[in-house]
Design a protein around this motif. Structure first.
Motif, mmCIF file in Angstrom:
data_model
loop_
_atom_site.group_PDB
_atom_site.id
_atom_site.type_symbol
_atom_site.label_atom_id
_atom_site.label_comp_id
_atom_site.label_asym_id
_atom_site.label_seq_id
_atom_site.Cartn_x
_atom_site.Cartn_y
_atom_site.Cartn_z
ATOM 1 N N GLY A 94 -0.929 0.209 1.399
ATOM 2 C CA GLY A 94 -0.367 -0.339 2.419
ATOM 3 C C GLY A 94 0.514 0.256 3.510
ATOM 4 O O GLY A 94 0.484 0.550 4.614
ATOM 5 N N VAL A 95 1.460 1.171 2.777
ATOM 6 C CA VAL A 95 2.245 2.106 3.602
ATOM 7 C C VAL A 95 1.509 3.250 4.189
ATOM 8 O O VAL A 95 1.715 3.405 5.403
ATOM 9 N N PHE A 96 0.682 3.958 3.613
ATOM 10 C CA PHE A 96 -0.042 5.328 4.105
ATOM 11 C C PHE A 96 -0.782 4.724 5.048
ATOM 12 O O PHE A 96 -0.823 5.369 6.190
ATOM 13 N N ALA A 97 -1.694 3.599 4.780
ATOM 14 C CA ALA A 97 -2.551 3.366 6.063
ATOM 15 C C ALA A 97 -1.923 2.728 7.297
ATOM 16 O O ALA A 97 -2.300 3.031 8.290
ATOM 17 N N SER A 98 -0.753 2.098 7.124
ATOM 18 C CA SER A 98 0.198 1.400 8.271
ATOM 19 C C SER A 98 0.615 2.588 9.021
ATOM 20 O O SER A 98 0.834 2.480 10.003
ATOM 21 N N VAL A 99 1.101 3.509 8.139
ATOM 22 C CA VAL A 99 1.966 4.724 9.176
ATOM 23 C C VAL A 99 0.732 5.494 9.812
ATOM 24 O O VAL A 99 1.218 5.981 10.938
ATOM 25 N N PHE B 1 -9.513 -0.444 11.476
ATOM 26 C CA PHE B 1 -9.674 -1.738 11.880
ATOM 27 C C PHE B 1 -7.954 -2.162 12.389
ATOM 28 O O PHE B 1 -7.854 -3.120 12.968
ATOM 29 N N SER B 2 -7.219 -1.201 12.120
ATOM 30 C CA SER B 2 -5.545 -1.642 12.533
ATOM 31 C C SER B 2 -4.943 -1.193 13.679
ATOM 32 O O SER B 2 -3.854 -1.477 14.054
ATOM 33 N N TRP B 3 -5.444 0.008 13.972
ATOM 34 C CA TRP B 3 -4.639 0.806 15.288
ATOM 35 C C TRP B 3 -4.783 0.345 16.792
ATOM 36 O O TRP B 3 -3.750 0.407 17.192
ATOM 37 N N ALA B 4 -6.101 -0.450 16.832
ATOM 38 C CA ALA B 4 -6.270 -0.634 18.095
ATOM 39 C C ALA B 4 -5.325 -1.980 18.641
ATOM 40 O O ALA B 4 -4.711 -1.637 19.892
ATOM 41 N N VAL C 65 8.717 -2.442 13.958
ATOM 42 C CA VAL C 65 8.346 -3.822 13.596
ATOM 43 C C VAL C 65 7.043 -3.977 13.281
ATOM 44 O O VAL C 65 6.872 -4.376 12.473
ATOM 45 N N TYR C 66 6.067 -3.465 14.260
ATOM 46 C CA TYR C 66 4.615 -3.397 13.941
ATOM 47 C C TYR C 66 4.218 -2.904 12.802
ATOM 48 O O TYR C 66 3.621 -3.157 12.076
ATOM 49 N N THR C 67 4.941 -1.493 12.747
ATOM 50 C CA THR C 67 4.265 -0.974 11.317
ATOM 51 C C THR C 67 4.794 -1.798 9.993
ATOM 52 O O THR C 67 4.077 -1.661 8.997
ATOM 53 N N THR C 68 5.969 -2.204 10.111
ATOM 54 C CA THR C 68 6.424 -3.170 9.157
ATOM 55 C C THR C 68 5.518 -4.195 8.724
ATOM 56 O O THR C 68 5.137 -4.588 7.545
#
Length: 322
Positions: free
Chosen positions: A110-115, A176-179, A226-229
């Protein structure tokens, strides 16, 4: 005399200046829901950290099978008790130990992929928004292309080609998360590049990279945080979904999605409720806590939005009373 007394520094009240970070923390501390969510997140983090200690305390490995004492004579998992605090699974493995090690996987992914997704989104969104023109067109179409690809179909194709793994799970989640975040950043940069401080830096000879990093990026700190969290719970759910479908973490490595998949096999949850309740509750509380904390950070970083929402709610209550 009054003028002299007034101008005397010793008689003046000290003015305490607080920085934006301190004010943000004070607003966040006043939000009880965010504080409770933060406590839940810290509890999950502690559970993941002390996973080896729990394994040592219980004397159970996360992959060790206790078929003699962990299963009934009929082959049914043993329920919560003194020897197995949260019961066992269909192979006689300790659910508590597997839950703790599964928390490590969920938080890591969760943390690594989000960052990583946020980093890509900031680079692409800032570049597209600042340069505009052909660069903006190409990168915007790339965002549209990524957002139009079916998630499960792409995951199935990748797994069939490379096989399930932790690295593949992270790559699929990041892809699928960055766009969506890049689109938000692009819109913010388009509005910021017309501001006077950007024009002043450009007139002083600052280059595009310097302007984007020094002038524009600090003004995007709030939406990025906020978005990363709020992206972390989505990544955790993505990982659990992939593991549930057999496309994520390779067994016997414990993961919350894999534990739910084991419980659903042969309808085992009908006779062993804890197999669904324990990992399902952990997954629900963790994702809910991150979402609530993200909302709290948004309101703390942008108090105008919090006041607007509060005013709207008060107006809605007043209208309902009338």
């Amino acid at each position: 005399m009054n003028d002299v007394a007034t101008s005397d520094p010793s008689t003046q009240t000290d003015v305490v200046q607080r920085g934006s970070l301190e004010l943000t923390l004070r607003r966040l501390q006043r939000d009880k829901a965010s504080m409770i969510a933060l406590c839940v997140i810290l509890a999950v983090v502690v559970l993941a950290i002390i996973a080896p200690w729990i394994s040592t305390l219980t004397g159970h490995s996360p992959i060790e099978q206790f078929r003699d004492i962990g299963l009934s004579p009929a082959g049914i998992p043993v329920g919560p008790g003194e020897q197995f605090w949260l019961g066992t699974d269909q192979l006689g493995r300790d659910v508590l130990v597997r839950l703790a090690y599964g928390a490590r996987i969920s938080l890591l992914v969760g943390v690594f992929a989000s960052v990583l997704a946020s980093t890509i989104a900031v680079i692409v969104g800032t570049t597209a928004g600042y340069h505009g023109g052909l660069t903006d067109i190409v990168l915007s179409r790339l965002m549209d292309l990524v957002m139009s690809v079916p998630f499960l179909l792409c995951a199935l194709a990748l797994v069939s080609a490379f096989g399930p793994s932790l690295t593949l799970s992270v790559c699929v989640i990041v892809f699928f998360s960055w766009a969506p975040m890049a689109r938000v950043i692009r819109g913010q940069v388009i509005s910021l590049r017309k501001q006077d401080f950007v024009q002043a830096s450009r007139s002083l000879g600052a280059g595009p990279l310097s302007i984007m990093v020094v002038d524009i990026l600090p003004n995007l700190a709030a939406p990025i945080i906020v978005y990363t969290t709020m992206q972390i719970p989505s990544s955790i759910v993505f990982e659990a979904t992939l593991s549930f479908l057999g496309m994520g973490i390779v067994p016997p490595t414990p993961s919350w999605g894999g534990m739910l998949a084991d419980a659903s096999s042969n309808s085992l949850y009908l006779v062993a409720w804890w197999l669904v309740f324990v990992p399902g509750t952990a997954l629900l509380l963790t994702t809910l806590a991150f979402n609530i904390l993200g909302d709290g950070l948004r309101d703390a970083l942008d108090p105008k939005s919090a006041r607007t929402v509060r005013r709207f709610r008060l107006q809605s209550k007043g209208a309902s009373k009338r």
